[in-house]
Design a protein around this motif. Structure first.
Motif, PDB file in Angstrom:
ATOM      1  N   VAL A 128       0.813  -1.208   0.000  1.00 13.18           N
ATOM      2  CA  VAL A 128       0.000   0.000   0.000  1.00 13.18           C
ATOM      3  C   VAL A 128       0.850   1.263   0.000  1.00 13.18           C
ATOM      4  CG1 VAL A 128      -1.955  -1.139   1.097  1.00 13.18           C
ATOM      5  CG2 VAL A 128      -0.214  -0.046   2.524  1.00 13.18           C
TER       6      VAL A 128
ATOM      7  N   GLU B 196       3.123   2.997  -6.648  1.00 16.40           N
ATOM      8  CA  GLU B 196       1.836   3.153  -7.317  1.00 16.40           C
ATOM      9  C   GLU B 196       0.753   3.668  -6.395  1.00 16.40           C
ATOM     10  OE1 GLU B 196      -1.423   0.477  -9.827  1.00 16.40           O
ATOM     11  OE2 GLU B 196       0.378  -0.451  -9.010  1.00 16.40           O
ATOM     12  N   HIS B 197       0.780   3.240  -5.125  1.00 15.34           N
ATOM     13  CA  HIS B 197      -0.319   3.538  -4.212  1.00 15.34           C
ATOM     14  C   HIS B 197       0.039   4.528  -3.109  1.00 15.34           C
ATOM     15  CE1 HIS B 197      -1.555  -0.460  -5.819  1.00 15.34           C
ATOM     16  NE2 HIS B 197      -2.765   0.084  -5.769  1.00 15.34           N
ATOM     17  N   ARG B 198       1.295   4.960  -3.024  1.00 17.81           N
ATOM     18  CA  ARG B 198       1.718   5.727  -1.852  1.00 17.81           C
ATOM     19  C   ARG B 198       0.885   6.985  -1.633  1.00 17.81           C
ATOM     20  NH1 ARG B 198       6.911   6.885  -3.143  1.00 17.81           N
ATOM     21  NH2 ARG B 198       7.528   4.797  -2.477  1.00 17.81           N
TER      22      ARG B 198
ATOM     23  N   LEU C 276      -2.071   7.838  -2.742  1.00 22.65           N
ATOM     24  CA  LEU C 276      -3.468   7.555  -2.438  1.00 22.65           C
ATOM     25  C   LEU C 276      -3.625   7.025  -1.019  1.00 22.65           C
ATOM     26  CD1 LEU C 276      -6.382   7.406  -3.405  1.00 22.65           C
ATOM     27  CD2 LEU C 276      -5.905   5.116  -4.292  1.00 22.65           C
ATOM     28  N   SER C 277      -2.742   6.124  -0.610  1.00 15.81           N
ATOM     29  CA  SER C 277      -2.835   5.560   0.738  1.00 15.81           C
ATOM     30  C   SER C 277      -2.682   6.646   1.799  1.00 15.81           C
ATOM     31  CB  SER C 277      -1.764   4.483   0.937  1.00 15.81           C
ATOM     32  OG  SER C 277      -1.949   3.406   0.043  1.00 15.81           O
TER      33      SER C 277
ATOM     34  N   ALA D 220      -9.011   0.922  -6.431  1.00 16.23           N
ATOM     35  CA  ALA D 220      -7.580   1.202  -6.566  1.00 16.23           C
ATOM     36  C   ALA D 220      -6.679   0.119  -5.995  1.00 16.23           C
ATOM     37  CB  ALA D 220      -7.254   2.545  -5.903  1.00 16.23           C
ATOM     38  N   TYR D 221      -7.218  -0.796  -5.190  1.00 14.45           N
ATOM     39  CA  TYR D 221      -6.390  -1.796  -4.515  1.00 14.45           C
ATOM     40  C   TYR D 221      -6.858  -3.200  -4.888  1.00 14.45           C
ATOM     41  CZ  TYR D 221      -4.855   2.120  -1.619  1.00 14.45           C
ATOM     42  OH  TYR D 221      -4.346   3.315  -1.196  1.00 14.45           O
TER      43      TYR D 221
ATOM     44  N   MET E   6      -4.724  -2.422   3.689  1.00 13.96           N
ATOM     45  CA  MET E   6      -5.184  -1.035   3.691  1.00 13.96           C
ATOM     46  C   MET E   6      -6.163  -0.792   4.823  1.00 13.96           C
ATOM     47  SD  MET E   6      -4.587   1.728   2.183  1.00 13.96           S
ATOM     48  CE  MET E   6      -5.195   3.282   2.853  1.00 13.96           C
TER      49      MET E   6
ATOM     50  N   MET F  70      -6.493   7.579  -9.746  1.00 13.28           N
ATOM     51  CA  MET F  70      -6.590   6.133  -9.599  1.00 13.28           C
ATOM     52  C   MET F  70      -8.002   5.592  -9.458  1.00 13.28           C
ATOM     53  SD  MET F  70      -3.339   5.194  -7.163  1.00 13.28           S
ATOM     54  CE  MET F  70      -3.509   3.469  -7.630  1.00 13.28           C
TER      55      MET F  70
END
Length: 524
Positions: free
Chosen positions: A42, A46-48, A50-51, A164-165, A173, A226
């Motif tokens: 997470v 790619e997700h940093r 957003l998380s 997104a995940y 998450m 995303m």
């Protein structure tokens, strides 16, 4: 305390309880092979962003919940509204019921960004209304506006996570979201208590809106990148509003399901009327109670899966468990600070801190459920969590006996939050595992309706019992007396709240044994 809490095809088959859409959703596509290490997690590249933005939004909600809960006893006393104390909490949940359905359909139609931004804005406006209130009813109105914002936000965030995940990342998450409650749980009560004692309770509400800007700045670009846009439906599929996949994916032709919107209004209006009837203990109050049931019953039957109220295995029991767990726990927790302030003479700061350690244990419970090795035992984990919740609620009123030290509440609530962390996160994970992308918004709304409705109904029941046994006089005692005289008032009013909620939590143990088995079921 309230929190946002929530893979591969094998996991979805093993834990086959969740919320499905108007027809059985297609089996999830197998997730790609896991990427080991933080780079594929997470906080990977790619997700940093957003998380971090999601956790920031939850931090805002968490600070509000912990800080406001600490200041509430003082606010209610100064506004001469202790008899309406339960309304200050249940008004939030009442309006959030409507907002959840609206947010689910809005997110499915246009994407989660618009309801997320609108919800955060409404949340801030509600805080300003409550902070400037000159009477308890205006204060309650502010809480109701907060509920509109909170309902929009919570469902929109579920949709963001579902889009997104991957299934592999969703439990992690959800654990991260639960962990984001730890700092507010410790700092929130201390800060709110200090502000309340030195500056006044109003600044607890008027100061929080400042926290709105940073989460929005982080969230908007990340969500737009995303998880924006209408959910694409399978070719030829028809969504909840009867919109073809092609139209739904374009977003322009999608429409709201007006029937569900009407049902959502009915459920909120019915819940409000029942709350009013519960606080007005006269024969005449039977009229609003009957009207409330007339609105509420058909709305609930139309919005929740068939078989929910008889705990049918699988999907219906997952939805019911969420409501039982959240309703019993929140209804009991709402009265803990008031009990400690009026019955044991604690300051608002110390009363709030008695619940602070629960933030850490809630996060621990959510972390435990996120471990892959726990997946085959999710049903047992939920049942064990409900046992801890029931024991914690039953132990809390023991401090009404002077010989029992007040730290007993802190210890009991730590174990109760541990159980809640495992239960709430597990029901959320089951939901997202079994929701097709185009159904994530409406399905999240169904789960949250169960959560919010149970909060409203059980808070109303607890508030009615509290008022019937003289709970409103607790505030008067606090104004008219100090020391032992103030702390000796109406302990039975608090016991009448906690003990029935412990029984409700015990029912949840049985429901949990049925929630971990069964198929997808036919959703609405």
């Amino acid at each position: 305390m309230t929190a946002l809490e929530p893979g591969d095809a094998d996991i979805a088959s093993a834990a086959s309880s969740g919320i499905s859409g108007p027809s059985a959703a297609p089996a999830p596509v197998a997730a790609p092979a896991p990427v080991r290490g933080w780079r594929g997690g997470v906080l990977g590249p790619e997700h940093r962003a957003l998380s971090i933005s999601i956790v920031a939004v939850v931090l805002l909600i968490a600070f509000e919940a912990t800080a406001v809960g600490t200041a509430m006893p003082v606010a209610a006393r100064e506004l001469d509204g202790v008899s309406l104390y339960a309304f200050a909490f249940s008004a939030y949940f009442t309006t959030s019921l409507f907002a959840m359905v609206l947010s689910g359909q809005w997110s499915d139609r246009d994407g989660p960004l618009a309801p997320l931004v609108t919800g955060v804005g409404a949340f801030a406006v509600g805080l300003l209304l409550s902070g400037a209130a000159g009477s308890m009813w205006v204060f309650i109105l502010g809480r109701a506006v907060q509920g509109l914002g909170g309902g929009l936000v919570i469902v929109a965030l579920y949709v963001v996570i579902s889009r997104a995940y991957s299934e592999r990342l969703r439990p992690a998450m959800m654990a991260a979201i639960a962990a984001s409650w730890v700092v507010p749980s410790v700092v929130g009560p201390l800060a709110a208590g200090t502000v309340t004692e030195h500056l006044g309770w109003r600044w607890v509400f008027l100061g929080i809106p400042v926290l709105v800007v940073p989460p929005l700045v982080l969230a908007v670009p990340a969500v737009r990148r995303m998880a924006s846009g209408a959910a694409a439906q399978p070719s030829g599929a028809t969504g909840k509003a009867g919109v073809s996949g092609k139209a739904a994916s374009s977003g322009s032709a999608a429409v709201f399901d007006r029937r569900r919107i009407r049902l959502a209004l009915g459920i909120s209006l019915g819940a409000a009327l029942l709350q009013y009837a519960g606080q007005d203990l006269r024969l005449l109050s039977l009229l609003p109670a009957a009207a409330g049931l007339a609105f509420l019953v058909p709305a609930v039957l139309g919005l929740l899966p068939g078989g929910t109220w008889r705990a049918a295995r699988g999907l219906p029991s997952v939805v019911l468990l969420r409501g039982v767990a959240s309703g019993a726990f929140i209804a009991a927790e709402s009265f803990v600070p008031l009990m400690l302030v009026t019955q044991r003479g604690l300051s608002p700061t110390m009363a709030g801190l008695s619940l602070a350690v629960g933030g850490a244990t809630w996060a621990l419970g959510s972390y435990v459920q996120s471990r892959p090795r726990m997946e085959p035992y999710r049903g047992r984990l939920m049942a064990g969590g409900m046992v801890l919740v029931a024991l914690a609620i039953a132990a809390a009123p023991s401090v009404l006996i002077d010989a029992v030290p007040v730290w007993v509440v802190a210890v009991a609530w730590a174990f109760g939050c541990l159980g809640m962390g495992a239960v709430i996160a597990s029901t959320s994970v089951l939901l997202l595992q079994l929701s097709a992308p185009e159904e994530a918004g409406s399905n999240s709304a169904a789960l949250q309706i169960s959560d919010g409705l149970s909060n409203v109904l059980l808070l109303a029941a607890g508030g009615a019992a509290f008022a019937a046994l003289g709970g409103g006089a607790v505030g008067a005692a606090g104004h008219a007396a100090t020391g032992a005289a103030a702390t000796a008032s109406h302990p039975a009013a608090f016991a009448a709240v906690f003990l029935p909620m412990a029984v409700v939590a015990l029912v949840g143990v049985w429901v949990a044994t049925r929630a971990g088995a069964g198929g997808r079921g036919a959703g609405r």
